[in-house]
Enzyme design. Sequence first.
Site, PDB file in Angstrom:
ATOM      1  N   GLN A  69      41.956 -25.279  99.242  1.00 28.20           N
ATOM      2  CA  GLN A  69      40.818 -25.584  98.378  1.00 28.20           C
ATOM      3  C   GLN A  69      40.755 -27.065  98.004  1.00 28.20           C
ATOM      4  OE1 GLN A  69      38.250 -23.769  97.517  1.00 28.20           O
ATOM      5  NE2 GLN A  69      38.986 -21.918  98.501  1.00 28.20           N
ATOM      6  N   ASN A 124      41.906 -21.327  94.026  1.00 25.56           N
ATOM      7  CA  ASN A 124      40.626 -21.000  94.657  1.00 25.56           C
ATOM      8  C   ASN A 124      39.665 -20.260  93.745  1.00 25.56           C
ATOM      9  OD1 ASN A 124      42.508 -18.762  94.903  1.00 25.56           O
ATOM     10  ND2 ASN A 124      40.970 -17.763  96.178  1.00 25.56           N
ATOM     11  N   CYS A 136      38.629 -13.403  99.962  1.00 21.65           N
ATOM     12  CA  CYS A 136      39.658 -12.591 100.626  1.00 21.65           C
ATOM     13  C   CYS A 136      39.945 -11.299  99.870  1.00 21.65           C
ATOM     14  CB  CYS A 136      40.931 -13.405 100.801  1.00 21.65           C
ATOM     15  SG  CYS A 136      40.731 -14.821 101.904  1.00 21.65           S
TER      16      CYS A 136
END
Length: 378
Positions: free
Chosen positions: A180, A152, A324
């Site tokens: 992803q 990602n 995140c």
Amino acid sequence: MLYLDNAATTAVRPEVLEAMVPFLTRTFGNPSSHHTVGEEAASALADARVRVARVIGMRPGDIVFTSGGTEANNLAVKGISIAAALNRGARHVVTSPIEHESILASVDYLRRVHGFDVTALPVDGTGTVSPVALAAALRDDTALMALGYANNEIGTVQDAPALAAVARERRIPFHLDAVQAAGWLPLAGTDADSLAVAGHKVGAPKGTGMLAVRSRIPLEPLLHGGGQERGRRSGTEDVAGAVGLATALELAEAERVEDAAAVGAICTRFIQRVLALVPTARSTGDPLHRLPGTAGFTFEGTSGEAVLLELERRGVVSSSGSACAAGSDEPSHVLVALGIAPEVAQTAVRFTLPHGLRTSLDDVADAVAASVAAVAGM
């Protein structure tokens, strides 16, 4: 405003929203209810399961609808590993140091709470995992190997079928984080035993996702209650979310090959221009085996956060890596695992283009100009 943070989230596609509306309004029943309104919802849920399975290349009964990629990864890593520990005493997990936090934190939970051993596979400077290294790491008591299809932060794509072949030879379950990869890479034919997808990466709403897990793989549920999803994930299903996810995945798969080629050409042009015009720029990830829409850089001698702020002031929205991990002062664990010095890793900026031809060469020229100016102003 030019939005180039599509790895964090994408806009909901109009077709997806249109498909969901009936299940947020007139067909609102609980799919577990045994009356007409509930049965209509149950029929829509079953149809969505069939449609998702067709894209994934697995069976409808393998599909577990979740609240997103994080839950799907948690359910796979914890659920498969704990089941293996209960059934055959296996307490060893193999992963890599560049995985998404939802995998790494789940593996750490298994280590701390359940006493699992963990092997973190080495990666090379592009973030690639070697099947040879994987084969050497597997043991008789390995419960699971869990790896990402595409990273990602840097976009590096792993050879999923080759990794799956190693696992299959040793009869060890292989979980593939395809969050992803969805929309860019084929999801069918990976030969993974379980596979995670998040809807908001492909034009469905946030809070939608699924875990595909083959029926032969024992799975200990993490959520207990009414026994929905064949006992693997209790809780009343989000019918509208499942329909939206199915619609988004079908659209993405239908457009995938043409989309990847067109966006990949534009993204490659962007990378080449930034490297040519910004002396301190270094590209991250594999230059050949990468997601078509991902362009990652380090700009040594700058502050990545300051560059991001300057880019936004100039009309370009991007990120420093995983959403995140936003707000953390620590350098990217992905870049550090690649051998990049922590102080250089903190200068990273990631640009991720959207699916479809919604980014033009003119947009790329604007993004290049903004990048050059932002770095020059540091």
